[in-house]
Write a protein that holds these residues in place. Sequence first.
Motif, short mmCIF file in Angstrom:
data_model
loop_
_atom_site.label_atom_id
_atom_site.label_comp_id
_atom_site.label_asym_id
_atom_site.label_seq_id
_atom_site.Cartn_x
_atom_site.Cartn_y
_atom_site.Cartn_z
N ASN A 84 0.82 -1.22 0.00
CA ASN A 84 0.00 0.00 0.00
C ASN A 84 0.85 1.27 0.00
O ASN A 84 0.43 2.31 0.48
CB ASN A 84 -0.95 0.00 1.20
CG ASN A 84 -0.23 -0.24 2.54
OD1 ASN A 84 0.97 -0.56 2.57
ND2 ASN A 84 -0.96 -0.11 3.63
N GLY A 142 -1.13 9.14 3.07
CA GLY A 142 -2.19 9.63 2.20
C GLY A 142 -3.39 8.69 2.15
O GLY A 142 -3.28 7.50 2.42
N SER A 143 -4.53 9.25 1.80
CA SER A 143 -5.76 8.46 1.64
C SER A 143 -6.53 9.00 0.44
O SER A 143 -6.20 10.05 -0.11
CB SER A 143 -6.63 8.54 2.91
OG SER A 143 -6.98 9.89 3.19
N GLY A 144 -7.56 8.26 0.02
CA GLY A 144 -8.34 8.70 -1.13
C GLY A 144 -7.48 8.79 -2.37
O GLY A 144 -6.74 7.85 -2.69
N ASN A 204 -3.88 7.83 -1.90
CA ASN A 204 -3.57 6.52 -1.34
C ASN A 204 -2.28 5.99 -1.96
O ASN A 204 -2.05 6.11 -3.15
CB ASN A 204 -4.72 5.55 -1.64
CG ASN A 204 -4.66 4.32 -0.78
OD1 ASN A 204 -4.40 4.40 0.41
ND2 ASN A 204 -4.91 3.16 -1.38
N HIS A 225 1.53 3.19 10.91
CA HIS A 225 0.19 3.48 10.40
C HIS A 225 -0.09 2.67 9.13
O HIS A 225 -1.19 2.15 8.93
CB HIS A 225 0.04 4.97 10.06
CG HIS A 225 -0.34 5.83 11.22
ND1 HIS A 225 -1.22 5.43 12.20
CD2 HIS A 225 0.03 7.12 11.55
CE1 HIS A 225 -1.38 6.42 13.09
NE2 HIS A 225 -0.63 7.44 12.71
N LEU A 226 0.91 2.55 8.25
CA LEU A 226 0.72 1.76 7.03
C LEU A 226 0.47 0.29 7.36
O LEU A 226 -0.35 -0.36 6.72
CB LEU A 226 1.96 1.87 6.14
CG LEU A 226 2.03 3.00 5.11
CD1 LEU A 226 3.25 2.82 4.24
CD2 LEU A 226 0.78 3.05 4.25
N LYS A 281 -2.96 0.00 8.54
CA LYS A 281 -3.90 0.23 7.45
C LYS A 281 -4.00 -0.94 6.48
O LYS A 281 -4.91 -1.00 5.66
CB LYS A 281 -3.47 1.49 6.69
CG LYS A 281 -4.46 2.02 5.68
CD LYS A 281 -3.93 3.27 5.00
CE LYS A 281 -4.93 3.82 3.99
NZ LYS A 281 -4.38 5.01 3.28
N VAL A 285 -7.18 2.14 9.91
CA VAL A 285 -6.18 2.60 10.86
C VAL A 285 -6.88 2.71 12.21
O VAL A 285 -7.39 3.77 12.58
CB VAL A 285 -5.57 3.96 10.43
CG1 VAL A 285 -4.51 4.40 11.43
CG2 VAL A 285 -4.98 3.85 9.04
#
Length: 266
Positions: free
Chosen positions: A103, A132-134, A137, A167-168, A171, A176
Amino acid sequence: MVLFGLIMMGLILIGYIYNIFSRRKTLHAAIPDSYKSLLQDNVRYYQQLDEGDKVRFEDKVTKFLKRTTIEGVHTSVEPLDRVLVAASAIIPIFGFKDWEYFNLTNVILYPDTFDESYQFEGNRRNILGMVGSGPLNGQMALSKNALREGFANTSDKSNTAIHEFVHLLDKADGFVDGLPRNLIEHSYSIPWMKLVHQTIQQMLAGHTDINPYGATNEGEFFAVISEYFFERPDLLAEKHPDLYKMLCKIFQQDPAANHQHPETAF
């Protein structure tokens, strides 16, 4: 017509060969020639490994650098920065034989703090690292100053880059939430979350030495306590033995076993 076809095939072949050599050049540049000495001089975790584990750590570092783009925004990306980003990624997963950050594709370094819109100018710059997200990502942003400080200061309990890579890991199961389901055995899930909530209550009451930012939520707690686990495992084992034992199970490693106090580390 035949001649034209041969010319086109030749051009395609030349382009293919160029891309191969270009990629090889890029990959070579991504792995500093001095990466072993940079690890030895700057990464205490690596310093304290035995020779066999050092070789395994080095292999994981080179694989990470080959598949992850590290770029700078208004700052240069020096060999030390590449090595420290890779070390930050490998430390939390070193207990797992084949783990890869599926990811993550890019790590972006900013000179210093930035805001939630990834702007590094203005008065709202208070972020040192972000996953990052969305649409973003697969991206991670880090303060270059914080990255270096995390490894230069060997007496504190903080490391921003390790925090973000944890965090990764968290996730990887889609959330998270402080419960890395891919890492923790099901039988430990309830005891772990019970311990997390008990500790957060102690933090809110000001009764612990854990960074209070970890009381924000379960996800931040996991990242903060993981920083403590890898930066000062000896102290965590002494002051919070239950947390330490549970983190040993989650990460499948016992860093306190090899840990030297900052004043005695070489």
